[in-house]
Motif scaffolding. Sequence first.
Motif, PDB file in Angstrom:
ATOM      1  N   ALA A   1       0.815  -1.217   0.000  1.00 48.41           N
ATOM      2  CA  ALA A   1       0.000   0.000   0.000  1.00 48.41           C
ATOM      3  C   ALA A   1       0.848   1.266   0.000  1.00 48.41           C
ATOM      4  N   GLU A   2       0.447   2.220  -0.818  1.00 46.74           N
ATOM      5  CA  GLU A   2       1.039   3.559  -0.807  1.00 46.74           C
ATOM      6  C   GLU A   2      -0.068   4.591  -0.940  1.00 46.74           C
ATOM      7  N   MET A   3       0.013   5.643  -0.145  1.00 45.33           N
ATOM      8  CA  MET A   3      -0.943   6.735  -0.249  1.00 45.33           C
ATOM      9  C   MET A   3      -0.603   7.597  -1.460  1.00 45.33           C
ATOM     10  N   ALA A   4      -1.606   7.982  -2.203  1.00 43.94           N
ATOM     11  CA  ALA A   4      -1.391   8.808  -3.386  1.00 43.94           C
ATOM     12  C   ALA A   4      -0.903  10.191  -2.992  1.00 43.94           C
ATOM     13  N   PRO A   5       0.065  10.739  -3.730  1.00 42.87           N
ATOM     14  CA  PRO A   5       0.499  12.121  -3.478  1.00 42.87           C
ATOM     15  C   PRO A   5      -0.441  13.094  -4.183  1.00 42.87           C
ATOM     16  N   SER A   6      -0.292  14.374  -3.911  1.00 41.81           N
ATOM     17  CA  SER A   6      -1.096  15.392  -4.583  1.00 41.81           C
ATOM     18  C   SER A   6      -0.984  15.237  -6.093  1.00 41.81           C
ATOM     19  N   ARG A   7      -2.082  15.520  -6.773  1.00 43.05           N
ATOM     20  CA  ARG A   7      -2.088  15.395  -8.228  1.00 43.05           C
ATOM     21  C   ARG A   7      -3.105  16.350  -8.845  1.00 43.05           C
ATOM     22  N   ILE A   8      -2.774  16.862 -10.010  1.00 46.19           N
ATOM     23  CA  ILE A   8      -3.657  17.770 -10.731  1.00 46.19           C
ATOM     24  C   ILE A   8      -4.086  17.097 -12.030  1.00 46.19           C
TER      25      ILE A   8
ATOM     26  N   ALA B   1      -8.583  18.254  -9.027  1.00 44.73           N
ATOM     27  CA  ALA B   1      -7.275  18.409  -8.387  1.00 44.73           C
ATOM     28  C   ALA B   1      -7.409  18.003  -6.933  1.00 44.73           C
ATOM     29  N   ALA B   2      -6.403  17.313  -6.422  1.00 46.05           N
ATOM     30  CA  ALA B   2      -6.396  16.883  -5.027  1.00 46.05           C
ATOM     31  C   ALA B   2      -5.047  17.224  -4.413  1.00 46.05           C
ATOM     32  N   LEU B   3      -5.080  17.983  -3.338  1.00 39.83           N
ATOM     33  CA  LEU B   3      -3.871  18.361  -2.601  1.00 39.83           C
ATOM     34  C   LEU B   3      -3.885  17.605  -1.279  1.00 39.83           C
ATOM     35  N   ILE B   4      -2.892  16.737  -1.103  1.00 39.65           N
ATOM     36  CA  ILE B   4      -2.884  15.754  -0.030  1.00 39.65           C
ATOM     37  C   ILE B   4      -1.611  15.905   0.792  1.00 39.65           C
ATOM     38  N   GLY B   5      -1.728  15.672   2.089  1.00 37.68           N
ATOM     39  CA  GLY B   5      -0.581  15.773   2.983  1.00 37.68           C
ATOM     40  C   GLY B   5       0.589  14.926   2.524  1.00 37.68           C
TER      41      GLY B   5
ATOM     42  N   LYS C   1       2.912  13.428   4.196  1.00 40.98           N
ATOM     43  CA  LYS C   1       3.338  12.331   5.063  1.00 40.98           C
ATOM     44  C   LYS C   1       2.254  11.265   5.061  1.00 40.98           C
ATOM     45  N   PRO C   2       2.538  10.072   4.509  1.00 43.68           N
ATOM     46  CA  PRO C   2       1.512   9.037   4.386  1.00 43.68           C
ATOM     47  C   PRO C   2       0.880   8.688   5.726  1.00 43.68           C
ATOM     48  N   SER C   3      -0.424   8.851   5.794  1.00 42.51           N
ATOM     49  CA  SER C   3      -1.174   8.546   7.005  1.00 42.51           C
ATOM     50  C   SER C   3      -2.656   8.579   6.674  1.00 42.51           C
ATOM     51  N   ARG C   4      -3.435   7.725   7.308  1.00 41.98           N
ATOM     52  CA  ARG C   4      -4.882   7.794   7.108  1.00 41.98           C
ATOM     53  C   ARG C   4      -5.434   9.111   7.670  1.00 41.98           C
ATOM     54  N   ASP C   5      -4.658   9.795   8.488  1.00 43.68           N
ATOM     55  CA  ASP C   5      -5.061  11.082   9.048  1.00 43.68           C
ATOM     56  C   ASP C   5      -4.576  12.265   8.219  1.00 43.68           C
ATOM     57  N   ALA C   6      -3.978  12.000   7.072  1.00 41.63           N
ATOM     58  CA  ALA C   6      -3.436  13.087   6.248  1.00 41.63           C
ATOM     59  C   ALA C   6      -4.546  14.039   5.809  1.00 41.63           C
ATOM     60  N   LEU C   7      -4.146  15.294   5.615  1.00 37.23           N
ATOM     61  CA  LEU C   7      -5.094  16.290   5.122  1.00 37.23           C
ATOM     62  C   LEU C   7      -5.344  16.078   3.635  1.00 37.23           C
ATOM     63  N   TYR C   8      -6.555  16.448   3.210  1.00 38.20           N
ATOM     64  CA  TYR C   8      -6.968  16.235   1.825  1.00 38.20           C
ATOM     65  C   TYR C   8      -7.968  17.326   1.434  1.00 38.20           C
TER      66      TYR C   8
ATOM     67  N   GLN D   1       1.393  22.927   3.278  1.00 41.73           N
ATOM     68  CA  GLN D   1       1.710  21.614   3.828  1.00 41.73           C
ATOM     69  C   GLN D   1       2.288  21.750   5.240  1.00 41.73           C
ATOM     70  N   PRO D   2       2.087  20.745   6.094  1.00 41.74           N
ATOM     71  CA  PRO D   2       2.752  20.768   7.401  1.00 41.74           C
ATOM     72  C   PRO D   2       4.267  20.871   7.217  1.00 41.74           C
ATOM     73  N   SER D   3       4.864  21.893   7.766  1.00 40.20           N
ATOM     74  CA  SER D   3       6.316  22.107   7.656  1.00 40.20           C
ATOM     75  C   SER D   3       6.736  23.142   8.686  1.00 40.20           C
ATOM     76  N   ASN D   4       8.020  23.235   8.917  1.00 43.72           N
ATOM     77  CA  ASN D   4       8.563  24.213   9.876  1.00 43.72           C
ATOM     78  C   ASN D   4       7.918  24.072  11.252  1.00 43.72           C
ATOM     79  N   ASN D   5       7.568  22.838  11.629  1.00 44.47           N
ATOM     80  CA  ASN D   5       6.903  22.561  12.905  1.00 44.47           C
ATOM     81  C   ASN D   5       5.557  23.275  13.026  1.00 44.47           C
ATOM     82  N   ALA D   6       4.937  23.561  11.890  1.00 43.14           N
ATOM     83  CA  ALA D   6       3.613  24.180  11.876  1.00 43.14           C
ATOM     84  C   ALA D   6       2.638  23.235  11.187  1.00 43.14           C
ATOM     85  N   ASN D   7       1.376  23.276  11.588  1.00 43.73           N
ATOM     86  CA  ASN D   7       0.357  22.393  11.034  1.00 43.73           C
ATOM     87  C   ASN D   7      -0.129  22.888   9.675  1.00 43.73           C
TER      88      ASN D   7
END
Length: 749
Positions: free
Chosen positions: A337-344, A349-353, A355-362, A474-480
Amino acid sequence: MRITNNFSKIVLVVVICLAINPIKGFSGNIIDTTDYAYWRQLASSSEMYGAMKSSAIKNAKPDGTPRDVFGANALAYILDPTNKSKYIAHIQNKFETRIKTMKIGTGAATSSVPSHELFHGLLALDVIRYDLEPEVLAGYEKILEEKIFKLVLKQWRPHGWAMRMLWYKYAGDTANFLEAKKQYDIDLRIHFLPDGISPSGSGYNMERFNVKERAAKNTTFDIMEYMGFHEYYSDSGMINMHEAIYGYENSPFGRCIFYGDSRGSQIAWSVEDDVIVSPTTVRAARFSNKAYKYAMWTLREGTGLRQATLKGYLASYIVMAGPAAQNNPIEFNIADAEMAPSRIFDNYAALIGNKPSRDALYLSVQTLTGKEEYHTHYEANAIGMAGYGEILLRNAGYDGPNADVSAGGLTTPFEFIHAHAESANTVLIAGENHSGKLADGIVEGFTGEDVEYFRASNSTSIKGEHLRDVLFIQPSNNANGYYVVTDHVTTENKGDSVNVVWHPNTAKTQVIQDKTAYFSKIKREDGDVGPVLFGENTPVLKTFLGTPPHSVQKKEMVNQSRGNHYRAEYLYATYPTRDNKANVLTVLFPGDKNHKVGDMDRIVAGAYSGCKIKQGPVVDVALNSGGITLEQYEQESFMGQDIFYRKLAGKLLSYFVKGTSFKSGEDMENGFKSDAPLALYMNTAKDDKGSSGKIISSGASVTFYNSDVSSVKLNGNKLTNVASGENWVRVRIPKGTYTIELVNNSNTN
């Protein structure tokens, strides 16, 4: 995952067997008996195929659903020939007790649904045809033909033409088979656009191409491939559709996003305990490695399975094993299994977190072009959103044709759900419904950076133009992570207002600050049966209106999800226009117990508006405007429709601009100036080699400002400088979307 074992020995065994004992006159017109030795060898050499054999023998009973009886007994007949008389009797029993008495009607439940029984029955009859007395066989054939030719042709396609086509192949009627195939191919392709996105909506298409009761729709093309028509697995639209279904029309937790006629967030994958009933999900590898890995992800996250077996049906074995001549069997492993990355896509268009996780933002936007159907809703430029394991924003969905939905003393008419844009997360002009279902598609965008972006366009179904720009921080710089949505609207009529609609997936939305900030907790209210929830996380969504609206109404409708309808509030924000234009910025910030929502303050100054978002020492500024005047906020100047920049303890980390200029700083400027609008994201603190990011250009001369900058690279290739000076360089950016890097004098390689 394709089998890595060498199966050349299997083919050799088949050839030797045929040379010693040639089979004459015993091949069915669909199932080729010369494949039997190959299939039997697979069952003895592969754990997966051996399990399918055991399953078939175990389930080869006279009673049960037609799919169970026909599918299991037909496969057991092939793999366990010693007991074939028993399996033949069971198949005959089901013809007598079900197929003979089956009533075919003109509705979905009496035509589309029973077509899968006829599908499995026809395959089973093709296997045992030479073991039946001629008069018995003729009787069963007459029954099948009668039922098949009563199937509806113009609705729930392609089930009607699929079964006629297979019947003609069974009957050896080549001319009619080829004519039926032409119509089947047309009917099959109404379900997806060239980029793979479905006009019918995510949930409806998932069911069509996955559930066990739709074999005539979702497995006939596999049988065609098996019979030598190698044009389906390699078709770009079919490949795209399967990647879209499993990777993008799904949330990261394996449940569909509400677009079009989606009945709810139910599982579309046919699973009984740890047994997969339909081969459709696990055969995704026939289309692409991406589709396969995404399918394993959605199967795992949607069902909770970590390992599973595939039920032993003849159709499933054919799909997975294929013919001996190809020697290309496939297996599946949920661990792939691999979570799909963002794609246009062109229409989605889908912008996805990242970091692979079922809790990823979408977050996704659907904006269909060129094709619609009955199941399409008025959802041009509509948003769907999920995060932290739940659906956060939803569109109307579907509970069946002409079905009003009621809950909590409120009824929402089918017409509003199915055919009014206000039931979706989109934009209206002057409160008027969209005039149609189509829009202009996704016109540009990029992914793969800490800030991702796309623009969706609609000038087709509204009186004016709507450009919907989405930034994913995207989550980065220790920010959500969170999303910024900017709506740029031009109206045809002077004085028309602009309405932006938001449908949180919850019954109640709390007003934090009127006309500014709203808070939705994704949970059930006391006594409610909805929304459908998938965990105990209870995420929240803060909707912050960075652009001041004229008014915000909290309206109500019934959100449908079959068996879980619930009365729900939604936000209907109205904005004034100036010179027939409105530029509206909204921040959608999800959170949960482990991800705090940022602190937000509105920014309004003259021609622009927006929001300052604080997460500890990380401070973001998101602004929008008409993009035609040079503006100033604090130490930054800009000219653009969309502006975003991030600072850490006062130091610029990154910026995004859809426009012509951005400059940050007083002593040492950082930014650009262009003679034509472009979209540019730059990470100014990624490493010590200079800034890098993505750029979308229509063809422009651009001056870049950066400490010690000496040259510019596009896709790794250095451009020729038009001019340069201390801390600046000017280049010509050709039309296109590129990775971009600013190289400083100390790193000129």
